[in-house]
Design a protein around this motif. Sequence first.
Motif, PDB file in Angstrom:
ATOM      1  N   HIS A 105      24.074  84.418  38.691  1.00  0.00           N
ATOM      2  CA  HIS A 105      23.301  83.488  39.518  1.00  0.00           C
ATOM      3  C   HIS A 105      21.962  84.090  39.937  1.00  0.00           C
ATOM      4  O   HIS A 105      21.011  83.355  40.214  1.00  0.00           O
ATOM      5  N   CYS A 129      19.691  74.536  39.480  1.00  0.00           N
ATOM      6  CA  CYS A 129      20.671  74.046  40.458  1.00  0.00           C
ATOM      7  C   CYS A 129      20.081  72.976  41.376  1.00  0.00           C
ATOM      8  O   CYS A 129      20.771  72.030  41.749  1.00  0.00           O
ATOM      9  N   HIS A 130      18.800  73.130  41.702  1.00  0.00           N
ATOM     10  CA  HIS A 130      18.218  72.288  42.745  1.00  0.00           C
ATOM     11  C   HIS A 130      17.387  71.113  42.231  1.00  0.00           C
ATOM     12  O   HIS A 130      16.871  70.345  43.026  1.00  0.00           O
ATOM     13  N   GLN A 137      18.434  68.714  39.569  1.00  0.00           N
ATOM     14  CA  GLN A 137      19.251  68.019  38.580  1.00  0.00           C
ATOM     15  C   GLN A 137      18.673  66.635  38.278  1.00  0.00           C
ATOM     16  O   GLN A 137      18.943  66.067  37.224  1.00  0.00           O
ATOM     17  N   ILE A 177      24.867  70.196  47.383  1.00  0.00           N
ATOM     18  CA  ILE A 177      24.889  70.265  45.915  1.00  0.00           C
ATOM     19  C   ILE A 177      26.124  71.017  45.417  1.00  0.00           C
ATOM     20  O   ILE A 177      26.287  71.201  44.212  1.00  0.00           O
ATOM     21  N   ASP A 195      31.705  72.523  41.016  1.00  0.00           N
ATOM     22  CA  ASP A 195      30.697  71.590  41.509  1.00  0.00           C
ATOM     23  C   ASP A 195      29.492  71.561  40.575  1.00  0.00           C
ATOM     24  O   ASP A 195      28.778  70.558  40.507  1.00  0.00           O
ATOM     25  N   CYS A 196      29.263  72.669  39.870  1.00  0.00           N
ATOM     26  CA  CYS A 196      28.125  72.751  38.955  1.00  0.00           C
ATOM     27  C   CYS A 196      28.553  72.940  37.500  1.00  0.00           C
ATOM     28  O   CYS A 196      27.901  72.437  36.591  1.00  0.00           O
ATOM     29  N   HIS A 197      29.643  73.679  37.304  1.00  0.00           N
ATOM     30  CA  HIS A 197      30.060  74.044  35.949  1.00  0.00           C
ATOM     31  C   HIS A 197      31.233  73.181  35.476  1.00  0.00           C
ATOM     32  O   HIS A 197      32.089  72.779  36.264  1.00  0.00           O
TER      33      HIS A 197
END
Length: 528
Positions: free
Chosen positions: A345, A353-354, A356, A365, A371-373
């Motif tokens: 990261h 990440c910020h 999208q 987020i 939540d992201c992957h």
Amino acid sequence: MTKHPFILFMLLFISQFCFAQLSPGDLSKAHANLEGLSNCTKCHVIGEKVSNSKCLDCHTLLKERIVSNKGYHASSEIKGKECVECHNDHHGRKFEMIRFDKNTFKHDLTGYELQGAHQKLDCKDCHQTKFITDKKAAKKEFTYFGLGTSCTSCHEDVHQQTLSSSCNDCHDQNQFAPASNFNHKNTQFPLLGKHENVACEKCHQADTKNDKKFQHFSGVKFNSCTSCHTDVHNNKFGPNCTDCHTVNSFRTVTALSNFDHNSTDFKLTGKHKNVDCKSCHKSSYTTPIAHNRCSNCHQDYHLGQFAKKGSSPDCRQCHSVNGFVGSTYSIDQHNKSQFPLQGAHLATPCFACHQQTEKWQFRNIGKTCVDCHNNIHKNIINDGFYPNQNCTACHQENAWSQINFDHNLTAFKLMGAHNKQSCRACHFTKNNQGEAIQKFTGFDQECLSCHQDEHQKQFEKKGTTNCLNCHHHDDWKIANFNHDKTDFKLEGKHAVIDCNACHKPLEMNQTFYTQYKFKDFSCATCHQ
């Protein structure tokens, strides 16, 4: 002799009758060279239907497009269909194998959506040999392949390569003129004041280039007023006309050219140096204006995302006056947030990440991996091994490939060489399409569920072969075997003879293996 022609006629008649019984009809003109029983397998698989792979063995241009995931046949609506669903044959020489309704055909599936004036054109207006850029496709008598997607692959470049090759930057697809997408404000010379009312031809003059009418849009000098205007003062007051004049009128003179804004409580730095005075001083230059916070003049781009108790921090905590784009927000500051950056990261850019969507987002987020992957193990690995889909139960934040899972928590403890294997070596396989298939449950713990039995079931007992009776986990070397525990104890000279002297290779089903099991131990079995 008079009977021979009749016999020949009958043989021809019978052969044609037999062929007619096998063939459902004549092939189309394009496939006429494949007529005949000897050519059937060039398209058909014996006992099965026509094979897509056989079609693509001939139609190599189409195959290249599909493999590259490009074009109509690689689109989501067409990919996976059998060729014969749309292009079947044996309907006669004049049968058209490529048939579609031009009025309902979804051209966007080809990768090039028809817009504007293109929607009114007939297919053959564009699909012409002279427009084909692919040399292989150009050799065909007619094809829909090979057209480029750039405007100049079909249209003349009236700007003769002096402007961007992306025509859509200025023009739309409804009509070439006027250039409806062009906005002079996006150039290095935004039109201000009286410039907005000047006819284009005044600055962008037209003449002839390469025997064609040509209008100059690039290379026009604009670095100073005198690039276009005559300096009536003959440089007595310097080259910068805007020290005294404005673009609204030459006769409007300002008295602020020598004003030192740094003498006020608000020194002009960064981008503020280039802002017009009236942008801040709306009414009078002497009327006091608030300037303690950026938000006194600028809108909160983040719409209160960083607000605490109804108050947002000042923009300068993350941004500078040199430009809003970019941030001074450091990794140390991020590590004091609810999501400290660790491992990979740390090397991830902020926008990954910020941003999208078009708008930057800094709140809500997500905090967990999923939540992201994408969780590739969802519904495959038991939740007990990674509660709440917490990927760090197995993976490291430094790299996805670093695994720290304790296999001893399962029913199969890893020992010896098993400890050196990657997870994928046992838990990932590939199907016929080359897709990775995961499996983490339902394994048989017997050696032969993964390893090949090189001994051809010689040591099988009650349907099971226990390799550990002779071998161990570290390598395939024989470590545990004791010949004295067999039906033939080694005594005398037998104890010093090499194993290969008695245990010789045999062949079974074209596979060689060593014989370890004997039905007869009498001397004559080995000695003559």
